[in-house]
Write a protein that holds these residues in place. Structure first.
Motif, PDB file in Angstrom:
ATOM      1  N   GLU A   1      40.475 -16.846  26.847  1.00 37.27           N
ATOM      2  CA  GLU A   1      39.594 -16.912  25.684  1.00 37.27           C
ATOM      3  C   GLU A   1      40.175 -16.122  24.505  1.00 37.27           C
ATOM      4  O   GLU A   1      40.113 -16.567  23.356  1.00 37.27           O
ATOM      5  N   LYS A   2      40.753 -14.951  24.792  1.00 42.44           N
ATOM      6  CA  LYS A   2      41.366 -14.136  23.744  1.00 42.44           C
ATOM      7  C   LYS A   2      42.527 -14.887  23.101  1.00 42.44           C
ATOM      8  O   LYS A   2      42.666 -14.909  21.864  1.00 42.44           O
ATOM      9  N   LYS A   3      43.372 -15.521  23.910  1.00 48.29           N
ATOM     10  CA  LYS A   3      44.513 -16.274  23.387  1.00 48.29           C
ATOM     11  C   LYS A   3      44.048 -17.462  22.549  1.00 48.29           C
ATOM     12  O   LYS A   3      44.634 -17.764  21.506  1.00 48.29           O
ATOM     13  N   ILE A   4      43.018 -18.143  22.989  1.00 52.62           N
ATOM     14  CA  ILE A   4      42.485 -19.279  22.231  1.00 52.62           C
ATOM     15  C   ILE A   4      42.010 -18.804  20.864  1.00 52.62           C
ATOM     16  O   ILE A   4      42.310 -19.429  19.843  1.00 52.62           O
ATOM     17  N   ARG A   5      41.260 -17.682  20.830  1.00 47.30           N
ATOM     18  CA  ARG A   5      40.796 -17.132  19.552  1.00 47.30           C
ATOM     19  C   ARG A   5      41.964 -16.755  18.654  1.00 47.30           C
ATOM     20  O   ARG A   5      41.952 -17.042  17.455  1.00 47.30           O
ATOM     21  N   GLU A   6      42.997 -16.114  19.228  1.00 43.81           N
ATOM     22  CA  GLU A   6      44.171 -15.731  18.438  1.00 43.81           C
ATOM     23  C   GLU A   6      44.860 -16.943  17.832  1.00 43.81           C
ATOM     24  O   GLU A   6      45.230 -16.946  16.655  1.00 43.81           O
ATOM     25  N   ILE A   7      45.027 -17.980  18.633  1.00 44.40           N
ATOM     26  CA  ILE A   7      45.698 -19.194  18.152  1.00 44.40           C
ATOM     27  C   ILE A   7      44.881 -19.858  17.054  1.00 44.40           C
ATOM     28  O   ILE A   7      45.419 -20.285  16.029  1.00 44.40           O
TER      29      ILE A   7
ATOM     30  N   LYS B   1      45.118 -17.761  13.865  1.00 45.82           N
ATOM     31  CA  LYS B   1      46.442 -17.951  13.253  1.00 45.82           C
ATOM     32  C   LYS B   1      46.510 -19.309  12.562  1.00 45.82           C
ATOM     33  O   LYS B   1      47.019 -19.424  11.444  1.00 45.82           O
ATOM     34  N   ASP B   2      45.957 -20.330  13.189  1.00 40.85           N
ATOM     35  CA  ASP B   2      45.944 -21.666  12.604  1.00 40.85           C
ATOM     36  C   ASP B   2      45.101 -21.684  11.323  1.00 40.85           C
ATOM     37  O   ASP B   2      45.499 -22.283  10.323  1.00 40.85           O
ATOM     38  N   ASN B   3      43.959 -21.002  11.359  1.00 44.93           N
ATOM     39  CA  ASN B   3      43.106 -20.936  10.164  1.00 44.93           C
ATOM     40  C   ASN B   3      43.818 -20.232   9.012  1.00 44.93           C
ATOM     41  O   ASN B   3      43.738 -20.674   7.866  1.00 44.93           O
ATOM     42  N   ILE B   4      44.515 -19.148   9.312  1.00 46.05           N
ATOM     43  CA  ILE B   4      45.255 -18.419   8.274  1.00 46.05           C
ATOM     44  C   ILE B   4      46.341 -19.313   7.679  1.00 46.05           C
ATOM     45  O   ILE B   4      46.514 -19.374   6.459  1.00 46.05           O
ATOM     46  N   GLN B   5      47.067 -20.027   8.516  1.00 51.56           N
ATOM     47  CA  GLN B   5      48.120 -20.920   8.027  1.00 51.56           C
ATOM     48  C   GLN B   5      47.541 -22.041   7.171  1.00 51.56           C
ATOM     49  O   GLN B   5      48.109 -22.413   6.151  1.00 51.56           O
ATOM     50  N   ARG B   6      46.393 -22.566   7.567  1.00 49.36           N
ATOM     51  CA  ARG B   6      45.750 -23.633   6.782  1.00 49.36           C
ATOM     52  C   ARG B   6      45.363 -23.124   5.396  1.00 49.36           C
ATOM     53  O   ARG B   6      45.552 -23.810   4.399  1.00 49.36           O
ATOM     54  N   LEU B   7      44.799 -21.906   5.363  1.00 45.07           N
ATOM     55  CA  LEU B   7      44.389 -21.334   4.078  1.00 45.07           C
ATOM     56  C   LEU B   7      45.606 -21.052   3.196  1.00 45.07           C
ATOM     57  O   LEU B   7      45.567 -21.288   1.995  1.00 45.07           O
TER      58      LEU B   7
END
Length: 107
Positions: free
Chosen positions: A83-89, A92-98
């Motif tokens: 669950e922690k890894k899923i949240r991290e990924i 990270k994806d949200n930051i890259q999108r922004l």
């Protein structure tokens, strides 16, 4: 925040865990029953070279890894880690999108 599971979900999770444990014990049983056969075949066909050691060790490593996953020994196989890894990924994806100007999820 922790989810509240319904009784049916908890039963399903418990049933799934029991199935994983049963499959591990089946794997262990096959290991224990097959390795004496491998040892006997080795000793009868080529007693000068004990190749069965590689079979026993290799399969033994697989047994240990299987046990680790089923019984949650190392921290990198359990649900919390997943669950922690899923949240991290996702973060990270949200930051890259922004950063790339793709803030809209539906693009």
């Amino acid at each position: 925040m922790k989810k509240d599971f319904t009784e049916a979900e908890r039963y399903y999770d418990a049933q799934k865990k029991v199935k994983e444990i049963r499959e591990f014990y089946e794997h262990l049983t096959v290991y224990v029953l097959c390795n004496p056969i491998v040892i006997v075949v080795n000793l009868m066909t080529s007693p000068g070279y004990l190749w069965f050691i590689w079979c026993v060790l290799g399969w033994g490593v697989a047994i240990v890894l299987h046990a680790s996953k089923v019984f949650d020994f190392p921290p990198f196989f359990n649900k919390k880690w997943e669950e922690k890894k899923i949240r991290e990924i996702l973060e990270k994806d949200n930051i890259q999108r922004l950063e790339n100007g793709h803030g809209n999820k539906f693009e």
